[in-house]
Design an enzyme around this catalytic site. Structure first.
Site, PDB file in Angstrom:
ATOM      1  N   ARG A  51      50.049  28.757  56.057  1.00  0.00           N
ATOM      2  CA  ARG A  51      50.752  28.678  54.770  1.00  0.00           C
ATOM      3  C   ARG A  51      52.091  27.952  54.889  1.00  0.00           C
ATOM      4  O   ARG A  51      52.631  27.444  53.915  1.00  0.00           O
ATOM      5  CB  ARG A  51      50.964  30.090  54.176  1.00  0.00           C
ATOM      6  CG  ARG A  51      51.719  30.066  52.842  1.00  0.00           C
ATOM      7  CD  ARG A  51      51.853  31.439  52.197  1.00  0.00           C
ATOM      8  NE  ARG A  51      52.167  32.492  53.129  1.00  0.00           N
ATOM      9  CZ  ARG A  51      53.371  32.712  53.663  1.00  0.00           C
ATOM     10  NH1 ARG A  51      54.400  31.959  53.348  1.00  0.00           N
ATOM     11  NH2 ARG A  51      53.558  33.700  54.521  1.00  0.00           N
ATOM     12  N   TYR A 105      51.164  14.337  31.545  1.00  0.00           N
ATOM     13  CA  TYR A 105      49.846  14.963  31.737  1.00  0.00           C
ATOM     14  C   TYR A 105      49.794  16.319  31.018  1.00  0.00           C
ATOM     15  O   TYR A 105      50.770  17.067  31.024  1.00  0.00           O
ATOM     16  CB  TYR A 105      49.628  15.123  33.244  1.00  0.00           C
ATOM     17  CG  TYR A 105      48.367  15.857  33.609  1.00  0.00           C
ATOM     18  CD1 TYR A 105      47.126  15.254  33.464  1.00  0.00           C
ATOM     19  CD2 TYR A 105      48.428  17.149  34.125  1.00  0.00           C
ATOM     20  CE1 TYR A 105      45.966  15.929  33.808  1.00  0.00           C
ATOM     21  CE2 TYR A 105      47.271  17.822  34.483  1.00  0.00           C
ATOM     22  CZ  TYR A 105      46.042  17.207  34.318  1.00  0.00           C
ATOM     23  OH  TYR A 105      44.908  17.870  34.659  1.00  0.00           O
ATOM     24  N   ASP A 177      55.429  11.055  38.490  1.00  0.00           N
ATOM     25  CA  ASP A 177      54.026  11.332  38.793  1.00  0.00           C
ATOM     26  C   ASP A 177      53.318   9.977  38.882  1.00  0.00           C
ATOM     27  O   ASP A 177      53.157   9.286  37.882  1.00  0.00           O
ATOM     28  CB  ASP A 177      53.444  12.211  37.669  1.00  0.00           C
ATOM     29  CG  ASP A 177      51.982  12.577  37.891  1.00  0.00           C
ATOM     30  OD1 ASP A 177      51.269  11.804  38.564  1.00  0.00           O
ATOM     31  OD2 ASP A 177      51.551  13.617  37.357  1.00  0.00           O
ATOM     32  N   LYS A 202      42.615  12.958  42.451  1.00  0.00           N
ATOM     33  CA  LYS A 202      42.172  11.724  41.809  1.00  0.00           C
ATOM     34  C   LYS A 202      42.002  10.616  42.860  1.00  0.00           C
ATOM     35  O   LYS A 202      41.243  10.786  43.782  1.00  0.00           O
ATOM     36  CB  LYS A 202      43.166  11.352  40.704  1.00  0.00           C
ATOM     37  CG  LYS A 202      43.631  12.550  39.850  1.00  0.00           C
ATOM     38  CD  LYS A 202      42.545  13.076  38.934  1.00  0.00           C
ATOM     39  CE  LYS A 202      42.889  14.403  38.273  1.00  0.00           C
ATOM     40  NZ  LYS A 202      44.146  14.444  37.544  1.00  0.00           N
TER      41      LYS A 202
HETATM   42  C1  LIG Z   1      45.033  15.453  37.177  1.00  0.00           C
HETATM   43  C2  LIG Z   1      46.472  15.181  37.027  1.00  0.00           C
HETATM   44  C3  LIG Z   1      47.430  16.140  37.365  1.00  0.00           C
HETATM   45  C4  LIG Z   1      47.040  17.541  37.820  1.00  0.00           C
HETATM   46  O1  LIG Z   1      46.385  17.469  39.055  1.00  0.00           O
HETATM   47  P1  LIG Z   1      45.398  18.635  39.592  1.00  0.00           P
HETATM   48  O2  LIG Z   1      45.030  18.125  40.935  1.00  0.00           O
HETATM   49  O3  LIG Z   1      44.265  18.742  38.632  1.00  0.00           O
HETATM   50  O4  LIG Z   1      46.199  19.880  39.643  1.00  0.00           O
HETATM   51  C5  LIG Z   1      48.761  15.819  37.243  1.00  0.00           C
HETATM   52  N1  LIG Z   1      49.151  14.620  36.791  1.00  0.00           N
HETATM   53  C6  LIG Z   1      48.265  13.662  36.438  1.00  0.00           C
HETATM   54  C7  LIG Z   1      48.752  12.349  35.941  1.00  0.00           C
HETATM   55  C8  LIG Z   1      46.894  13.913  36.548  1.00  0.00           C
HETATM   56  O5  LIG Z   1      46.021  12.978  36.187  1.00  0.00           O
END
Ligand SMILES: *Cc1c(COP(=O)(O)O)cnc(C)c1O
Length: 389
Positions: A51, A105, A177, A202
């Protein structure tokens, strides 16, 4: 490996590796173990416990992630949302204020509207292109500014240089992000962003088979975030970390093909009389094209959106008729995905809220995979004809 002189493709394969490799293996092994032997004289900070993000597999992944964003340090997390929330938890205390770009998001927006107030945080959503609005939002207790490189699903690109500069001048931590762009397209630290977050679920992993997140920044900032992550507990499982590191090795190749597919499809759709509007920053017609072309150097991302001339029935018919993509939200995987945001990612908003943000009911979002460009274009050609769109 000494990394400074290598290019992105090389770093994707080799960064983070110990040389000579562990056990002579050309693949960095999965260290599934939760705890490692301590040595005489070790203190708490030396403890290798799962962790605490000090398992050797986690450290290998951190080296790779940091190299790809051009950062001093990185931290993997259990999800993209864990990356974002842990970053913000490290920056804000009760009573503090955050400036957020409006079109973030859905999960991030939900966190900021539903949970942040319970933590005593104040959040203002601003237009990401309106410096006067940022200045007006500023308060003595403002601690950070959060924005996304490419917005979903209209693929807007905010004035990122101005946001990074404004944040620095005002003493705010700038958080971005970078999920939709990937570091193949854009590396936000180069224009001064302090912290870069990813949903590694992603494109970084790219195979639609795990959940993970990533944060990059200076060693000092990442150290502070790691201390928070260690207590909130959203550490990444070593097996998912192994798969993510494997996915990262092919990131440059995958992203290049996805971005080429997106540009070709965007151009094809823009020239088709059944399509009323295409949103893709690689097109001259996109309001942020010039800005994106100035910032990005590896294409314009894998996601485009469009509105058929025939409205929502035509959108539904296209979704039902396309043969190659799966009808699903998410993005960044090797397989193409198509979705109608009004009934998926943005279904939580009211129709009126969606209208304000330009998420029309007939808007279709397409996330390009790595299929052959010709096959995707042909699939659309056939679907538009068959759907009578
Ligand atoms: C999918 C996504 C997230 C969240 O990610 P998870 O892995 O589903 O927690 C955050 N920001 C963007 C731009 C995303 O496409």
């Amino acid at each position: 490996m000494s990394e400074a002189q290598h290019r992105f493709e090389t770093l994707a394969v080799h960064a983070g590796e110990p040389r000579p490799p562990a056990g002579g293996s050309v693949v960095h092994p999965i260290y599934q173990g939760t705890v490692f032997e301590t040595r005489p004289g070790d203190d708490y900070d030396d403890i290798q416990y799962i962790r605490l993000n000090t398992n050797p597999g986690q450290e290998y992944l951190h080296g790779k992630l940091a190299a790809l964003e051009g950062a001093e340090a990185a931290l993997a997390t259990a999800s993209g949302m864990a990356a974002i929330t842990t970053t913000l938890l490290s920056l804000l205390a009760a009573g503090d204020h955050l400036i957020a770009a409006g079109a973030v998001y859905g999960g991030t927006r939900h966190f900021l509207t539903e949970l942040a107030p319970r933590l005593g945080w104040h959040v203002d959503f601003v237009a990401p292109d309106d410096p006067e609005a940022w200045a007006e939002a500023l308060r003595p207790n403002t601690k950070a500014f959060i924005v996304e490189t490419i917005s979903n699903p209209l693929a807007r690109v905010a004035d990122l240089v101005a946001i990074a500069d404004f944040s620095r001048e005002q003493g705010l931590a700038s958080v971005i992000d970078n999920t939709f762009a990937t570091p193949v397209v854009f590396r936000p630290h180069t224009i001064g962003f302090d912290l870069v977050c990813h949903s590694a679920t992603k494109a970084l992993n790219g195979h639609s088979d795990l959940v993970a997140g990533a944060i990059t920044g200076t060693a000092e900032r990442i150290g502070r975030i790691r201390a928070v992550l260690n207590l909130y507990g959203a550490s990444l499982d070593p097996h998912a970390g192994f798969l993510l590191a494997r996915g990262l090795k092919t990131l440059a190749l995958r992203a290049r093909q996805q971005n080429a597919n997106a540009l070709a499809l965007a151009r094809f759709l823009e020239g088709h009389n059944a399509i009323a509007r295409v949103n893709y920053p690689g097109l001259d017609s996109h309001p942020d094209h010039a800005r994106a072309a100035g910032l990005f150097d590896g294409g314009f991302g894998s996601v485009l959106s469009f509105r058929p001339a025939g409205g929502t029935p035509a959108a539904e018919a296209i979704l039902a008729t396309l043969a190659l993509p799966y009808t699903a939200p998410s993005l960044g995987g090797v397989e193409s995905l198509v979705t109608r945001p009004a009934v998926t990612s943005h279904a939580g908003m009211s129709a009126a809220e969606r209208a304000v943000d330009g998420i029309d009911d007939d808007l279709v979002r397409f996330s390009c995979g790595i299929e052959a460009t010709e096959d995707l274009v042909a699939d659309f050609g056939a679907a538009l004809e068959k759907a009578g769109a």
